[in-house]
Design a protein around this motif. Sequence first.
Motif, mmCIF file in Angstrom:
data_model
loop_
_atom_site.group_PDB
_atom_site.id
_atom_site.type_symbol
_atom_site.label_atom_id
_atom_site.label_comp_id
_atom_site.label_asym_id
_atom_site.label_seq_id
_atom_site.Cartn_x
_atom_site.Cartn_y
_atom_site.Cartn_z
ATOM 1 N N GLY A 20 -15.393 1.171 0.081
ATOM 2 C CA GLY A 20 -13.986 1.516 0.265
ATOM 3 C C GLY A 20 -13.586 2.871 -0.281
ATOM 4 O O GLY A 20 -12.419 3.240 -0.222
ATOM 5 N N ARG A 30 -2.504 0.668 7.363
ATOM 6 C CA ARG A 30 -2.288 2.070 6.960
ATOM 7 C C ARG A 30 -1.351 2.792 7.901
ATOM 8 O O ARG A 30 -1.394 2.589 9.107
ATOM 9 N N VAL A 86 0.842 -1.201 0.000
ATOM 10 C CA VAL A 86 0.000 0.000 0.000
ATOM 11 C C VAL A 86 0.876 1.251 0.000
ATOM 12 O O VAL A 86 1.809 1.356 0.793
ATOM 13 N N GLN A 113 -6.565 1.069 -5.260
ATOM 14 C CA GLN A 113 -7.285 0.494 -4.123
ATOM 15 C C GLN A 113 -6.285 0.292 -2.999
ATOM 16 O O GLN A 113 -5.111 0.034 -3.274
ATOM 17 N N THR A 114 -6.755 0.371 -1.748
ATOM 18 C CA THR A 114 -5.862 0.098 -0.626
ATOM 19 C C THR A 114 -6.283 -1.147 0.152
ATOM 20 O O THR A 114 -5.534 -1.641 0.983
ATOM 21 N N GLY A 115 -7.488 -1.651 -0.106
ATOM 22 C CA GLY A 115 -7.991 -2.818 0.635
ATOM 23 C C GLY A 115 -7.165 -4.053 0.351
ATOM 24 O O GLY A 115 -6.903 -4.368 -0.809
ATOM 25 N N VAL A 116 -6.766 -4.773 1.398
ATOM 26 C CA VAL A 116 -5.920 -5.962 1.217
ATOM 27 C C VAL A 116 -6.588 -7.017 0.326
ATOM 28 O O VAL A 116 -5.903 -7.763 -0.374
ATOM 29 N N HIS A 117 -7.919 -7.065 0.323
ATOM 30 C CA HIS A 117 -8.630 -8.036 -0.506
ATOM 31 C C HIS A 117 -8.456 -7.750 -1.996
ATOM 32 O O HIS A 117 -8.746 -8.593 -2.837
ATOM 33 N N TRP A 118 -7.936 -6.537 -2.324
ATOM 34 C CA TRP A 118 -7.722 -6.214 -3.730
ATOM 35 C C TRP A 118 -6.480 -6.891 -4.304
ATOM 36 O O TRP A 118 -6.292 -6.890 -5.511
ATOM 37 N N THR A 143 -6.956 -3.939 6.552
ATOM 38 C CA THR A 143 -6.553 -2.835 5.671
ATOM 39 C C THR A 143 -6.283 -1.569 6.482
ATOM 40 O O THR A 143 -5.274 -0.888 6.286
ATOM 41 N N ALA A 191 -11.245 -8.194 6.427
ATOM 42 C CA ALA A 191 -10.385 -7.591 5.400
ATOM 43 C C ALA A 191 -10.291 -6.079 5.601
ATOM 44 O O ALA A 191 -9.213 -5.489 5.515
#
Length: 366
Positions: free
Chosen positions: A222, A258, A160, A182-187, A254, A250
């Motif tokens: 998100g 950060r 990220v 995107q910053t979400g780990v699921h991405w 995330t 998730a």
Amino acid sequence: APQARRGAVTGSVGKTSVTRAVEAGLRRAGKAHASVKSYNNHIGVPLTLARMPRDTERAVFEVGMNHADEITPLSKFIRPHAVAITTVGPVHLENFAEGEIGVAKAKAEIFDGLEPGGVAVLNADNQWFDLLKAQAEKVGAAVRSFGRDGTSARLLDFVVEGAGATVVAELDGEAVSFPIRQTGVHWGPNSLCVLLMLEALGVDRATALAALAEFAPIEGRGAEQTVAVEGGAFTLVDESYNANPVSMQAALATLGARKVKGRRIVALTDMLELGPDSPRFHAQLAEPIAQADIDLVFCAGPLMMSLWNALPEMRRGGYADAAPELAEKIVAAVEPNDVVMVKGSNGSRAGAIAAALSALGRREQV
């Protein structure tokens, strides 16, 4: 006119975002068609098919379910050339007597309408991968897998940086790294799922990567905004569209990853449709909250009371019976440099909290 190549996306979490991202790639590649919003049920899917222009080259459909035997007819309507199951988790459990395996079997119905020689894109990190793979192979599908354990698209790292991330992966043994917004780990896994779907639908990799590089988070899923308040600004992460144990973990991970100047704050409302184990699923969020180093937790709803009771005193921001009452408490507590994430089920009105926090910025500008 040649027939459009069709893709279908289902899964317990991420199906709308993945469908939208696949659509972005299809539109770059030619005449494309896709589900609008989350038109993914017995009304939305036929409607989307009926609206498909004759000259469409490629199309993608979102397919959802709350019960068994719901996806089979939809898959047979679509007759997809490629299907994806983003993940399977404890969602809509109240309608499945056998629990999560019932959910997995219901998602596997997506293979029922697959065109001969079709492709099944599956999450190798999911505990139901072997079951889904066996079902896909039964209908003669070519299985393509993604994730940290993926063989077709293997996730190596997710880094990220600011408002985006870099995905480091191996696609069929070839090293690639690419940026996403995107910053979400699921991405990490999601983006690989998108790449495999686009490939299966005949979109070249350069076009697919260009689409992913520009694909922005969807409202309530998100999307972020900077909200001006007295003395500075805070960051609002709006995850209010929906929530279940998988997406909740998730989102918390995330937020934990950060770098923050101020505090990490979460406002959570009830996760619905989880059946009799519901209080336990809520209480168990205390662990990922601790791991993510969340400073303050605000909870609304009767089910979130189970989480509230499981939280240590120092993390308790405030509790209310319903979202609108909780909104006032958070509005009063937020300070410059905080990062505030709002998440909950649509039915438990998490959106009301996000709206109240967003409105703070407008108040400053007046």
